[in-house]
Scaffold this active site. Structure first.
Site, mmCIF file in Angstrom:
data_model
loop_
_atom_site.group_PDB
_atom_site.id
_atom_site.type_symbol
_atom_site.label_atom_id
_atom_site.label_comp_id
_atom_site.label_asym_id
_atom_site.label_seq_id
_atom_site.Cartn_x
_atom_site.Cartn_y
_atom_site.Cartn_z
ATOM 1 N N TYR A 50 0.818 -1.214 0.000
ATOM 2 C CA TYR A 50 0.000 0.000 0.000
ATOM 3 C C TYR A 50 0.848 1.258 0.000
ATOM 4 O O TYR A 50 1.937 1.271 0.552
ATOM 5 C CB TYR A 50 -0.904 0.015 1.237
ATOM 6 C CG TYR A 50 -2.011 -1.004 1.238
ATOM 7 C CD1 TYR A 50 -2.303 -1.784 0.129
ATOM 8 C CD2 TYR A 50 -2.787 -1.195 2.380
ATOM 9 C CE1 TYR A 50 -3.335 -2.719 0.155
ATOM 10 C CE2 TYR A 50 -3.819 -2.122 2.415
ATOM 11 C CZ TYR A 50 -4.077 -2.886 1.295
ATOM 12 O OH TYR A 50 -5.091 -3.815 1.331
ATOM 13 N N SER B 73 -13.445 -4.218 0.333
ATOM 14 C CA SER B 73 -14.160 -3.704 -0.844
ATOM 15 C C SER B 73 -15.669 -3.844 -0.669
ATOM 16 O O SER B 73 -16.392 -4.203 -1.600
ATOM 17 C CB SER B 73 -13.699 -4.424 -2.116
ATOM 18 O OG SER B 73 -13.875 -3.601 -3.252
ATOM 19 N N CYS B 74 -16.138 -3.516 0.522
ATOM 20 C CA CYS B 74 -17.553 -3.710 0.859
ATOM 21 C C CYS B 74 -18.465 -2.693 0.180
ATOM 22 O O CYS B 74 -19.682 -2.891 0.121
ATOM 23 C CB CYS B 74 -17.736 -3.642 2.373
ATOM 24 S SG CYS B 74 -16.716 -4.845 3.262
ATOM 25 N N LEU B 75 -17.871 -1.609 -0.330
ATOM 26 C CA LEU B 75 -18.633 -0.631 -1.105
ATOM 27 C C LEU B 75 -18.207 -0.627 -2.569
ATOM 28 O O LEU B 75 -18.625 0.241 -3.335
ATOM 29 C CB LEU B 75 -18.472 0.773 -0.505
ATOM 30 C CG LEU B 75 -19.074 0.985 0.886
ATOM 31 C CD1 LEU B 75 -18.804 2.410 1.369
ATOM 32 C CD2 LEU B 75 -20.568 0.701 0.886
ATOM 33 N N PHE C 23 -15.206 0.023 -4.132
ATOM 34 C CA PHE C 23 -14.521 1.282 -4.467
ATOM 35 C C PHE C 23 -15.491 2.468 -4.423
ATOM 36 O O PHE C 23 -15.384 3.399 -5.217
ATOM 37 C CB PHE C 23 -13.860 1.206 -5.843
ATOM 38 C CG PHE C 23 -12.567 0.440 -5.875
ATOM 39 C CD1 PHE C 23 -12.086 -0.216 -4.760
ATOM 40 C CD2 PHE C 23 -11.819 0.371 -7.041
ATOM 41 C CE1 PHE C 23 -10.898 -0.926 -4.790
ATOM 42 C CE2 PHE C 23 -10.625 -0.333 -7.091
ATOM 43 C CZ PHE C 23 -10.165 -0.984 -5.966
ATOM 44 N N GLY C 24 -16.439 2.430 -3.520
ATOM 45 C CA GLY C 24 -17.400 3.522 -3.377
ATOM 46 C C GLY C 24 -18.566 3.459 -4.337
ATOM 47 O O GLY C 24 -19.478 4.293 -4.275
ATOM 48 N N THR C 25 -18.573 2.460 -5.219
ATOM 49 C CA THR C 25 -19.618 2.368 -6.239
ATOM 50 C C THR C 25 -21.007 2.242 -5.624
ATOM 51 O O THR C 25 -21.981 2.818 -6.128
ATOM 52 C CB THR C 25 -19.343 1.171 -7.166
ATOM 53 O OG1 THR C 25 -18.026 1.279 -7.696
ATOM 54 C CG2 THR C 25 -20.330 1.134 -8.319
ATOM 55 N N LEU C 26 -21.122 1.516 -4.515
ATOM 56 C CA LEU C 26 -22.430 1.275 -3.904
ATOM 57 C C LEU C 26 -23.007 2.504 -3.200
ATOM 58 O O LEU C 26 -24.150 2.474 -2.748
ATOM 59 C CB LEU C 26 -22.352 0.093 -2.941
ATOM 60 C CG LEU C 26 -22.387 -1.277 -3.624
ATOM 61 C CD1 LEU C 26 -21.884 -2.375 -2.699
ATOM 62 C CD2 LEU C 26 -23.806 -1.593 -4.109
ATOM 63 N N LYS D 100 -22.475 7.185 -6.219
ATOM 64 C CA LYS D 100 -21.875 8.435 -6.709
ATOM 65 C C LYS D 100 -21.408 8.373 -8.158
ATOM 66 O O LYS D 100 -21.153 9.416 -8.762
ATOM 67 C CB LYS D 100 -20.719 8.849 -5.794
ATOM 68 C CG LYS D 100 -19.531 7.894 -5.760
ATOM 69 C CD LYS D 100 -18.505 8.398 -4.738
ATOM 70 C CE LYS D 100 -17.317 7.465 -4.606
ATOM 71 N NZ LYS D 100 -16.374 7.927 -3.567
#
Length: 346
Positions: A53, A234-236, A238-241, A244
């Site tokens: 990272y 990755s529960c969202l 990459f923020g897709t859920l 936005k």
């Protein structure tokens, strides 16, 4: 905050953990420290890092995440109250040079990786050390189809486990975990541990979300009967859920806006699924991100849900999901969408 005892260990982890892969890329050190301060104040004790990272990985930033967390740990002074989890990288999967010239999961590379991680983190030990991805070519990071090969991996799972055991005996690792693994890999590690009297893996860190429920096929059963529980990442997506990116939106500073190489959550079926899930949330007066996180947290095989955020507002919203319990009506509607859009982003 709620806490959960990981089977076959003394680790008691917060049911929400802090992911850090943006520290050093989208987040400055000051941002990182602010997130750490807030997360710990809210009761989060699990901090997940990796030698690779931040993401996307670049030679000039590699290791910055651990450095930022290490500087915070040195200032914070409560190391024994926290569960620090890091990861050793496997061989490069993109034909680049990787972190080390020979990035095999052998004793030499594990020794070097662990030494460097401990130095950057300014600690004498890791609570959990995870194999970031397998040595062997297999399905992970969204790869579809299985590529049959007759050649054995250059380094066997036994060699990897034996090397990790050495550093556990030395007190530098408390427990061992895997990441981006398959049911075969998990069972093989457990078999080798039993056969050779080596430490068993206690966790698996894989993606799990409304867009990728593939863990439920195979690995969930392994988790139930073998007690190797999931640290969900990755529960969202990459923020897709959050919704936005719907209708082609490209919010300034957002991950998928900045890094076009990440297409895992950009497919047509994925966007349709996201629109359906966001609609469920809004009709029931829920925040889409909190609904998605609450769905992950309620699964019996999930030990901790790892949160990723680039702003404090995002982090606060995500942590607030702890107080949301989904109704039977919401769950039924989620399942109805899942039947139509099954694993759109594995």
């Amino acid at each position: 905050m709620q806490y959960h005892r990981i089977p076959h260990s003394s680790l008691e982890v917060s049911t929400l953990g802090l992911g850090t892969m943006t520290f050093g890329e989208q987040n400055s050190e000051a941002d990182a420290h602010a997130q750490l301060d807030y997360a710990v104040a809210q009761g989060i004790n699990l901090i997940d890092v990796a030698e690779m990272y931040p993401v996307p990985p670049r030679p000039e930033t590699q290791g910055l995440t651990e450095t930022y967390v290490g500087n915070w740990l040195a200032k914070h002074g409560s190391r024994e109250k926290l569960i620090i989890a890091s990861k050793v990288s496997g061989p490069s999967r993109n034909n680049d040079k990787g972190i080390r010239p020979d990035q095999a999961l052998d004793r030499k590379n594990i020794r070097e990786a662990l030494h460097d991680s401990l130095k950057r983190l300014q600690t004498d030990y890791l609570d959990l050390y995870q194999v970031h991805w397998p040595q062997r070519p297999t399905n992970c990071f969204g790869k579809l189809g299985y590529s049959w090969t007759d050649s054995a991996p250059a380094v066997s799972l036994l060699d990897t486990l034996d090397a990790l055991a050495e550093y556990q005996r030395a007190g530098k690792i408390r427990y061992i975990g895997v990441s981006n693994e398959t049911a075969f890999g998990v069972m093989r590690y457990l078999h080798l541990a039993d056969k050779h009297d080596l430490p068993r893996i206690v966790t698996i860190q894989n993606p799990y979300s409304l867009l990728n429920r593939s863990f439920e096929v195979g690995l969930a059963e392994v988790s139930q009967y073998e007690g190797v529980e999931l640290l969900a990442y990755s529960c969202l997506g990459f923020g897709t859920l959050t919704g936005k990116y719907l209708n082609g939106a490209k919010p300034a500073g957002a991950r998928n806006t900045l890094f076009s190489r990440f297409t895992r959550y950009s497919g047509e079926q994925t966007q349709k699924a996201v629109a359906a899930y966001v609609d469920i949330a809004r009709r029931h007066g829920l925040d889409p991100a909190q609904m998605a996180l609450a769905f992950v947290r309620r699964q019996p095989f999930v030990a901790s849900t790892l949160l990723g955020a680039t702003t404090m507002d995002q982090l606060k919203t995500n942590i607030e999901s702890l107080h949301l319990e989904l109704s039977e009506d919401v769950l039924a509607e989620i399942e109805a969408v899942h039947q139509v859009y099954t694993y759109p982003a594995p």
